[in-house]
Design a protein around this motif. Structure first.
Motif, mmCIF file in Angstrom:
data_model
loop_
_atom_site.group_PDB
_atom_site.id
_atom_site.type_symbol
_atom_site.label_atom_id
_atom_site.label_comp_id
_atom_site.label_asym_id
_atom_site.label_seq_id
_atom_site.Cartn_x
_atom_site.Cartn_y
_atom_site.Cartn_z
ATOM 1 N N ARG A 1 0.851 -1.182 0.000
ATOM 2 C CA ARG A 1 0.000 0.000 0.000
ATOM 3 C C ARG A 1 0.895 1.242 0.000
ATOM 4 O O ARG A 1 1.864 1.317 0.756
ATOM 5 C CB ARG A 1 -0.906 -0.011 1.227
ATOM 6 N N GLU A 2 0.552 2.220 -0.848
ATOM 7 C CA GLU A 2 1.396 3.407 -0.969
ATOM 8 C C GLU A 2 0.583 4.687 -0.825
ATOM 9 O O GLU A 2 -0.602 4.740 -1.148
ATOM 10 C CB GLU A 2 2.123 3.415 -2.325
ATOM 11 N N PHE A 3 1.274 5.715 -0.379
ATOM 12 C CA PHE A 3 0.679 7.036 -0.201
ATOM 13 C C PHE A 3 0.378 7.668 -1.557
ATOM 14 O O PHE A 3 1.171 7.559 -2.491
ATOM 15 C CB PHE A 3 1.653 7.918 0.580
ATOM 16 N N VAL A 4 -0.768 8.359 -1.627
ATOM 17 C CA VAL A 4 -1.147 9.078 -2.842
ATOM 18 C C VAL A 4 -1.215 10.583 -2.588
ATOM 19 O O VAL A 4 -0.570 11.374 -3.271
ATOM 20 C CB VAL A 4 -2.496 8.579 -3.385
ATOM 21 N N ALA A 5 -2.015 10.978 -1.590
ATOM 22 C CA ALA A 5 -2.213 12.412 -1.331
ATOM 23 C C ALA A 5 -2.767 12.589 0.070
ATOM 24 O O ALA A 5 -3.389 11.681 0.620
ATOM 25 C CB ALA A 5 -3.167 13.024 -2.359
ATOM 26 N N ALA A 6 -2.554 13.795 0.633
ATOM 27 C CA ALA A 6 -3.054 14.091 1.976
ATOM 28 C C ALA A 6 -3.383 15.567 2.094
ATOM 29 O O ALA A 6 -2.769 16.415 1.419
ATOM 30 C CB ALA A 6 -2.028 13.694 3.028
ATOM 31 N N VAL A 7 -4.324 15.876 2.994
ATOM 32 C CA VAL A 7 -4.720 17.256 3.247
ATOM 33 C C VAL A 7 -5.205 17.358 4.685
ATOM 34 O O VAL A 7 -5.864 16.446 5.175
ATOM 35 C CB VAL A 7 -5.822 17.701 2.253
ATOM 36 N N PRO A 8 -4.885 18.437 5.394
ATOM 37 C CA PRO A 8 -5.437 18.601 6.746
ATOM 38 C C PRO A 8 -6.934 18.832 6.665
ATOM 39 O O PRO A 8 -7.416 19.434 5.696
ATOM 40 C CB PRO A 8 -4.711 19.846 7.283
ATOM 41 N N TRP A 9 -7.674 18.380 7.679
ATOM 42 C CA TRP A 9 -9.110 18.594 7.640
ATOM 43 C C TRP A 9 -9.424 20.092 7.724
ATOM 44 O O TRP A 9 -10.372 20.562 7.090
ATOM 45 C CB TRP A 9 -9.786 17.860 8.790
ATOM 46 N N ILE A 10 -8.607 20.827 8.487
ATOM 47 C CA ILE A 10 -8.788 22.272 8.590
ATOM 48 C C ILE A 10 -7.472 22.955 8.225
ATOM 49 O O ILE A 10 -6.432 22.687 8.825
ATOM 50 C CB ILE A 10 -9.201 22.687 10.013
ATOM 51 N N GLY A 11 -7.515 23.842 7.239
ATOM 52 C CA GLY A 11 -6.366 24.644 6.864
ATOM 53 C C GLY A 11 -5.224 23.817 6.326
ATOM 54 O O GLY A 11 -5.381 22.650 6.000
ATOM 55 N N GLY A 12 -4.053 24.436 6.228
ATOM 56 C CA GLY A 12 -2.857 23.736 5.794
ATOM 57 C C GLY A 12 -2.810 23.494 4.301
ATOM 58 O O GLY A 12 -3.713 23.890 3.556
ATOM 59 N N THR A 13 -1.765 22.843 3.875
ATOM 60 C CA THR A 13 -1.556 22.584 2.450
ATOM 61 C C THR A 13 -1.560 21.091 2.185
ATOM 62 O O THR A 13 -1.230 20.286 3.054
ATOM 63 C CB THR A 13 -0.235 23.195 1.958
ATOM 64 N N SER A 14 -1.919 20.742 0.973
ATOM 65 C CA SER A 14 -1.942 19.339 0.588
ATOM 66 C C SER A 14 -0.559 18.865 0.168
ATOM 67 O O SER A 14 0.356 19.659 -0.074
ATOM 68 C CB SER A 14 -2.948 19.140 -0.538
ATOM 69 N N HIS A 15 -0.425 17.553 0.093
ATOM 70 C CA HIS A 15 0.849 16.932 -0.268
ATOM 71 C C HIS A 15 0.550 15.738 -1.157
ATOM 72 O O HIS A 15 -0.432 15.026 -0.929
ATOM 73 C CB HIS A 15 1.590 16.494 0.999
ATOM 74 N N TYR A 16 1.389 15.528 -2.181
ATOM 75 C CA TYR A 16 1.126 14.478 -3.159
ATOM 76 C C TYR A 16 2.352 13.607 -3.386
ATOM 77 O O TYR A 16 3.490 14.075 -3.285
ATOM 78 C CB TYR A 16 0.729 15.100 -4.510
ATOM 79 N N ALA A 17 2.105 12.370 -3.723
ATOM 80 C CA ALA A 17 3.179 11.518 -4.208
ATOM 81 C C ALA A 17 3.639 12.045 -5.566
ATOM 82 O O ALA A 17 2.830 12.572 -6.350
ATOM 83 C CB ALA A 17 2.694 10.081 -4.343
ATOM 84 N N ASP A 18 4.918 11.903 -5.853
ATOM 85 C CA ASP A 18 5.458 12.401 -7.116
ATOM 86 C C ASP A 18 4.739 11.786 -8.321
ATOM 87 O O ASP A 18 4.568 12.442 -9.352
ATOM 88 C CB ASP A 18 6.952 12.100 -7.207
ATOM 89 N N SER A 19 4.301 10.553 -8.182
ATOM 90 C CA SER A 19 3.697 9.847 -9.310
ATOM 91 C C SER A 19 2.347 10.413 -9.726
ATOM 92 O O SER A 19 1.878 10.147 -10.839
ATOM 93 C CB SER A 19 3.540 8.362 -8.965
ATOM 94 N N VAL A 20 1.704 11.195 -8.849
ATOM 95 C CA VAL A 20 0.374 11.733 -9.175
ATOM 96 C C VAL A 20 0.360 13.257 -9.216
ATOM 97 O O VAL A 20 -0.671 13.843 -9.573
ATOM 98 C CB VAL A 20 -0.692 11.240 -8.180
ATOM 99 N N LYS A 21 1.462 13.876 -8.871
ATOM 100 C CA LYS A 21 1.514 15.338 -8.811
ATOM 101 C C LYS A 21 1.180 15.939 -10.173
ATOM 102 O O LYS A 21 1.697 15.490 -11.204
ATOM 103 C CB LYS A 21 2.910 15.774 -8.351
ATOM 104 N N GLY A 22 0.295 16.918 -10.163
ATOM 105 C CA GLY A 22 -0.114 17.561 -11.411
ATOM 106 C C GLY A 22 -1.288 16.888 -12.090
ATOM 107 O O GLY A 22 -1.877 17.444 -13.018
#
Length: 125
Positions: A45-66
């Motif tokens: 299982r691998e990470f794809v993307a994440a976002v805080p429930w309130i505020g903050g910035t999202s983060h993506y795996a390089d393979s899906v960025k864009g």
């Protein structure tokens, strides 16, 4: 009872789009980071993307960025993953996940407190 329920998976041709949804219930999510993971047959299982429930910035795996965009709607207690320009290598079971007070850049399988049941995404070539 805490529940994360995914929907929106399916079969799509390469280059197409899908939007996954994750309905979150059973607790307040204000201090949680929400994320998407995926698992292809025979792979971890691998990470794809994440976002805080309130505020903050999202983060993506390089393979899906864009190509993928994660978002959430607090009023609906729902998180989304918009997937564009899909490739056959995106084929996997996609899981919704929640982790308490974890920075988006640190979202890993071992940090997850709650998992959804998964939804299949299949991209044909």
């Amino acid at each position: 009872q805490v529940q994360l329920v995914e929907s929106g998976g399916g079969l799509v041709q390469a280059g197409g789009s899908l939007r996954l949804s994750c309905a979150a219930s059973g607790r307040t999510w204000g201090r949680y980071t929400m994320g998407w993971f995926r698992q292809a047959p025979g792979k971890e299982r691998e990470f794809v993307a994440a976002v805080p429930w309130i505020g903050g910035t999202s983060h993506y795996a390089d393979s899906v960025k864009g190509r993928f965009t994660i978002s959430r709607d607090g009023a609906k207690n729902t998180m989304y993953l918009q997937m564009n320009s899909l490739k056959p290598e995106d084929t996997a079971v996609y899981y919704c996940a929640a982790a308490f007070a974890v920075p988006t850049q640190a979202m890993g399988v071992e940090r997850i407190d709650y998992w959804g049941q998964g939804t299949q995404v299949t991209v044909s070539s």
